[in-house]
Design an enzyme around this catalytic site. Structure first.
Site, PDB file in Angstrom:
ATOM      1  CG  ASN A  35       0.829  86.198  -3.333  1.00 31.17           C
ATOM      2  OD1 ASN A  35       2.465  87.196  -3.481  1.00 31.17           O
ATOM      3  ND2 ASN A  35       0.485  86.506  -2.830  1.00 31.17           N
ATOM      4  CB  CYS A  36       0.431  82.598  -9.477  1.00 32.43           C
ATOM      5  SG  CYS A  36       0.399  80.898 -10.480  1.00 32.43           S
ATOM      6  N   GLY A  37       3.929  81.335  -9.338  1.00 34.05           N
ATOM      7  CA  GLY A  37       4.294  81.219 -10.844  1.00 34.05           C
ATOM      8  C   GLY A  37       4.261  81.960 -12.232  1.00 34.05           C
ATOM      9  CB  THR A  39       2.419  86.483 -10.859  1.00 35.58           C
ATOM     10  OG1 THR A  39       1.920  85.604  -9.428  1.00 35.58           O
ATOM     11  CG2 THR A  39       1.750  87.952 -10.249  1.00 35.58           C
TER      12      THR A  39
END
Length: 159
Positions: A35-37, A39
């Site tokens: 759920n990371c920028g 990803t």
């Protein structure tokens, strides 16, 4: 002297894997999150793996929830996400800590062998990448914002 081949890690299904299983390969070891920028870098990592794997290159993904709680799921959820969203086929491992008292010994070794900017050891965010040569030497650390495609020439030089 400790080498990368002295370490073990649990894979995403809970099986103990000696890192020595990858002896003679060029490795890119990455702490990941779903759920990371960053990803979407899974696409670039998978592309490198598929294009260079036959030449002896392997990506090893290690999910971590230490940065903004961006990897909250369990191993089954992580594996499902990686397969369905990015068709990840490179080896994924169980969720770990990369910093602090409970940090994975493998990541402690990688951080010590390849310090970050201004000699810092701590990993700053998800998708920090460590390049390891065929002899098991950690040769370089890459920042999270470095896209996987930019690593290709350095990986190829080690192949």
């Amino acid at each position: 002297m400790t080498t990368i081949y002295d370490f073990h890690a649990l894979d995403i299904s809970g099986r103990d894997v000696p890192i020595s299983d990858y002896r003679g390969k060029v490795l890119l070891i990455v702490n990941t999150a779903s759920n990371c920028g960053f990803t979407p870098q899974y696409d670039g990592l998978e592309s490198l793996y598929r294009n260079l794997g036959a030449r002896g290159f392997v990506v090893l993904g290690f999910p971590s929830n230490q940065f903004g709680e961006q990897e909250p799921g369990d191993e089954e959820e992580i594996a499902t996400f990686c397969k369905l969203q990015y068709d990840v086929s490179f080896p994924m491992f169980a969720k770990i800590d990369v910093n602090g008292a409970k940090a994975s010994p493998l990541f402690d070794w990688l951080k010590s062998a390849t310090p970050g900017l201004l000699g810092s050891r701590a990993i700053k965010w998800n998708f920090t990448k460590f390049l390891v040569d065929r002899q098991g030497n950690a040769v370089r650390r890459f920042a999270p914002m470095t896209p996987p495609a930019r690593l290709r020439s350095e990986i190829e030089a080690l192949l």
